[in-house]
Write a protein that holds these residues in place. Structure first.
Motif, PDB file in Angstrom:
ATOM      1  N   CYS A  73     -85.229 -58.811 -81.367  1.00  0.00           N
ATOM      2  CA  CYS A  73     -84.870 -59.643 -82.519  1.00  0.00           C
ATOM      3  C   CYS A  73     -84.664 -58.777 -83.760  1.00  0.00           C
ATOM      4  O   CYS A  73     -85.473 -57.896 -84.048  1.00  0.00           O
ATOM      5  CB  CYS A  73     -85.984 -60.634 -82.835  1.00  0.00           C
ATOM      6  N   ILE A  74     -83.588 -59.079 -84.465  1.00  0.00           N
ATOM      7  CA  ILE A  74     -83.290 -58.399 -85.719  1.00  0.00           C
ATOM      8  C   ILE A  74     -83.888 -59.213 -86.871  1.00  0.00           C
ATOM      9  O   ILE A  74     -83.762 -60.438 -86.894  1.00  0.00           O
ATOM     10  CB  ILE A  74     -81.764 -58.275 -85.919  1.00  0.00           C
ATOM     11  N   GLY A  75     -84.525 -58.525 -87.786  1.00  0.00           N
ATOM     12  CA  GLY A  75     -85.041 -59.188 -88.988  1.00  0.00           C
ATOM     13  C   GLY A  75     -84.176 -58.828 -90.179  1.00  0.00           C
ATOM     14  O   GLY A  75     -83.534 -57.782 -90.202  1.00  0.00           O
ATOM     15  N   TYR A 123     -88.866 -72.609 -88.081  1.00  0.00           N
ATOM     16  CA  TYR A 123     -87.666 -72.334 -87.281  1.00  0.00           C
ATOM     17  C   TYR A 123     -86.866 -71.231 -87.968  1.00  0.00           C
ATOM     18  O   TYR A 123     -86.860 -71.126 -89.198  1.00  0.00           O
ATOM     19  CB  TYR A 123     -86.795 -73.596 -87.123  1.00  0.00           C
ATOM     20  N   GLU A 124     -86.216 -70.396 -87.179  1.00  0.00           N
ATOM     21  CA  GLU A 124     -85.196 -69.453 -87.660  1.00  0.00           C
ATOM     22  C   GLU A 124     -84.036 -69.577 -86.688  1.00  0.00           C
ATOM     23  O   GLU A 124     -84.159 -69.215 -85.517  1.00  0.00           O
ATOM     24  CB  GLU A 124     -85.731 -68.009 -87.685  1.00  0.00           C
ATOM     25  N   THR A 125     -82.928 -70.116 -87.146  1.00  0.00           N
ATOM     26  CA  THR A 125     -81.767 -70.366 -86.289  1.00  0.00           C
ATOM     27  C   THR A 125     -80.880 -69.120 -86.256  1.00  0.00           C
ATOM     28  O   THR A 125     -80.493 -68.622 -87.317  1.00  0.00           O
ATOM     29  CB  THR A 125     -80.962 -71.563 -86.829  1.00  0.00           C
ATOM     30  N   GLU A 126     -80.568 -68.624 -85.064  1.00  0.00           N
ATOM     31  CA  GLU A 126     -79.882 -67.332 -84.979  1.00  0.00           C
ATOM     32  C   GLU A 126     -78.827 -67.304 -83.867  1.00  0.00           C
ATOM     33  O   GLU A 126     -78.979 -67.969 -82.839  1.00  0.00           O
ATOM     34  CB  GLU A 126     -80.921 -66.224 -84.677  1.00  0.00           C
ATOM     35  N   LEU A 127     -77.787 -66.522 -84.075  1.00  0.00           N
ATOM     36  CA  LEU A 127     -76.861 -66.212 -82.983  1.00  0.00           C
ATOM     37  C   LEU A 127     -77.575 -65.268 -82.019  1.00  0.00           C
ATOM     38  O   LEU A 127     -78.283 -64.346 -82.443  1.00  0.00           O
ATOM     39  CB  LEU A 127     -75.592 -65.534 -83.518  1.00  0.00           C
ATOM     40  N   ILE A 174     -83.544 -70.260 -81.376  1.00  0.00           N
ATOM     41  CA  ILE A 174     -84.559 -70.342 -82.435  1.00  0.00           C
ATOM     42  C   ILE A 174     -85.593 -69.237 -82.224  1.00  0.00           C
ATOM     43  O   ILE A 174     -86.141 -69.086 -81.132  1.00  0.00           O
ATOM     44  CB  ILE A 174     -85.294 -71.710 -82.418  1.00  0.00           C
ATOM     45  N   ASP A 175     -85.797 -68.478 -83.276  1.00  0.00           N
ATOM     46  CA  ASP A 175     -86.875 -67.482 -83.327  1.00  0.00           C
ATOM     47  C   ASP A 175     -88.036 -68.151 -84.053  1.00  0.00           C
ATOM     48  O   ASP A 175     -88.131 -68.093 -85.282  1.00  0.00           O
ATOM     49  CB  ASP A 175     -86.343 -66.236 -84.076  1.00  0.00           C
ATOM     50  N   PHE A 176     -88.888 -68.872 -83.276  1.00  0.00           N
ATOM     51  CA  PHE A 176     -90.027 -69.538 -83.915  1.00  0.00           C
ATOM     52  C   PHE A 176     -91.007 -68.488 -84.435  1.00  0.00           C
ATOM     53  O   PHE A 176     -91.293 -67.486 -83.758  1.00  0.00           O
ATOM     54  CB  PHE A 176     -90.739 -70.470 -82.929  1.00  0.00           C
ATOM     55  N   ALA A 230     -97.454 -63.388 -84.571  1.00  0.00           N
ATOM     56  CA  ALA A 230     -96.659 -64.356 -85.324  1.00  0.00           C
ATOM     57  C   ALA A 230     -95.294 -64.633 -84.703  1.00  0.00           C
ATOM     58  O   ALA A 230     -94.631 -65.608 -85.049  1.00  0.00           O
ATOM     59  CB  ALA A 230     -96.462 -63.850 -86.752  1.00  0.00           C
ATOM     60  N   LYS A 231     -94.877 -63.743 -83.777  1.00  0.00           N
ATOM     61  CA  LYS A 231     -93.488 -63.797 -83.312  1.00  0.00           C
ATOM     62  C   LYS A 231     -93.316 -63.876 -81.799  1.00  0.00           C
ATOM     63  O   LYS A 231     -92.273 -64.322 -81.328  1.00  0.00           O
ATOM     64  CB  LYS A 231     -92.759 -62.524 -83.792  1.00  0.00           C
ATOM     65  N   ALA A 232     -94.310 -63.384 -81.050  1.00  0.00           N
ATOM     66  CA  ALA A 232     -94.093 -63.168 -79.607  1.00  0.00           C
ATOM     67  C   ALA A 232     -94.820 -64.173 -78.724  1.00  0.00           C
ATOM     68  O   ALA A 232     -94.831 -64.026 -77.505  1.00  0.00           O
ATOM     69  CB  ALA A 232     -94.518 -61.745 -79.235  1.00  0.00           C
ATOM     70  N   GLY A 246     -80.719 -62.386 -86.177  1.00  0.00           N
ATOM     71  CA  GLY A 246     -81.206 -62.652 -87.538  1.00  0.00           C
ATOM     72  C   GLY A 246     -80.841 -64.050 -88.018  1.00  0.00           C
ATOM     73  O   GLY A 246     -79.889 -64.657 -87.539  1.00  0.00           O
ATOM     74  N   THR A 247     -81.634 -64.530 -88.956  1.00  0.00           N
ATOM     75  CA  THR A 247     -81.441 -65.905 -89.435  1.00  0.00           C
ATOM     76  C   THR A 247     -80.824 -65.926 -90.829  1.00  0.00           C
ATOM     77  O   THR A 247     -81.138 -65.078 -91.664  1.00  0.00           O
ATOM     78  CB  THR A 247     -82.786 -66.672 -89.463  1.00  0.00           C
ATOM     79  N   PRO A 248     -79.949 -66.894 -91.063  1.00  0.00           N
ATOM     80  CA  PRO A 248     -79.472 -67.098 -92.436  1.00  0.00           C
ATOM     81  C   PRO A 248     -80.550 -67.826 -93.250  1.00  0.00           C
ATOM     82  O   PRO A 248     -81.636 -68.121 -92.743  1.00  0.00           O
ATOM     83  CB  PRO A 248     -78.227 -67.957 -92.256  1.00  0.00           C
TER      84      PRO A 248
END
Ligand code: MG
Length: 203
Positions: free
Chosen positions: A5-7, A53-57, A84-86, A105-107, A174-176
């Motif tokens: 995942c890109i941040g 939620y983080e909505t990402e391509l 989604i990168d919850f 927090a991420k995995a 990454g999320t907008p």
């Protein structure tokens, strides 16, 4: 398989979380166990009170590679979707404050949701992909690939300098702006262009 995942890849999102602008792609990983099984609801975990939620391509790696040159990177991913990168934002804040890694927090289980993958028909259109997410029928995030700080090719090339990308791996790009909380009973619908690629609930 693994999920990379890109941040911090959209300026407006970097600003909304008051983060520094990266000079090269910043990435972290989720394990295969983070994938939410198709058709399952997302179960709100008991260790957090602030799941965002983080909505990402999301790209699917189609060919194994390492040290991939940026100008050849488009040959290493073949399909795309929205996911989604919850993120447990409360735990992430604690990790950041202490300089700890972000895995808690991420995995966690269920933290990676991916929609139905679609072929990328024309690589020239990589900069022209719209996507978004509706929460309970209301638009919460709408993004566009042209607003990414780092392109798909730059991302894939950069990750592969450090970590071999294998066929079947996923790359969240990454999320907008517009990240926010979910709660039990919510329904999320993910869009790639105008097509629904995923719909699931929060339990
Ligand atoms: Mg993210």
């Amino acid at each position: 398989m693994k999920i990379v995942c890109i941040g911090r890849n959209y300026l407006a999102h970097v600003r909304e979380l008051d983060n520094d602008l990266p000079s090269e792609p910043m990435f972290f990983m989720k394990p295969e166990t983070a994938l939410l099984p198709d058709g399952d609801p997302f179960v709100y975990p008991d260790f957090s009170h602030e799941i965002h939620y983080e909505t990402e391509l999301v790209l699917r790696i189609g060919k194994t590679g390492r040290n991939i040159a940026e100008n050849e990177a488009s040959g290493y991913y073949d399909t795309i979707t929205v996911g989604i990168d919850f993120t447990a934002r409360d735990l992430q804040g604690q990790c950041k404050a202490r300089g700890f890694p972000w895995e808690k927090a991420k995995a966690f289980d269920g933290s990676a949701v991916v929609g139905k993958f679609q072929e990328i028909k024309n690589s020239n259109n990589q900069k022209d992909i719209a996507f978004g997410m509706k929460l309970n029928g209301e638009w919460k995030q709408q993004g566009h690939s042209r607003d990414m700080i780092f392109s798909f090719n730059k991302i894939v090339s950069c990750i592969s300098r450090f970590v071999t990308l294998k066929e079947g791996d996923y790359v969240f790009t990454g999320t907008p702006q517009g990240v926010g909380p979910v709660k039990s009973g919510d329904v999320l619908e993910l869009f790639l262009e105008k097509e629904t690629v995923c719909r699931f609930g929060v339990k």
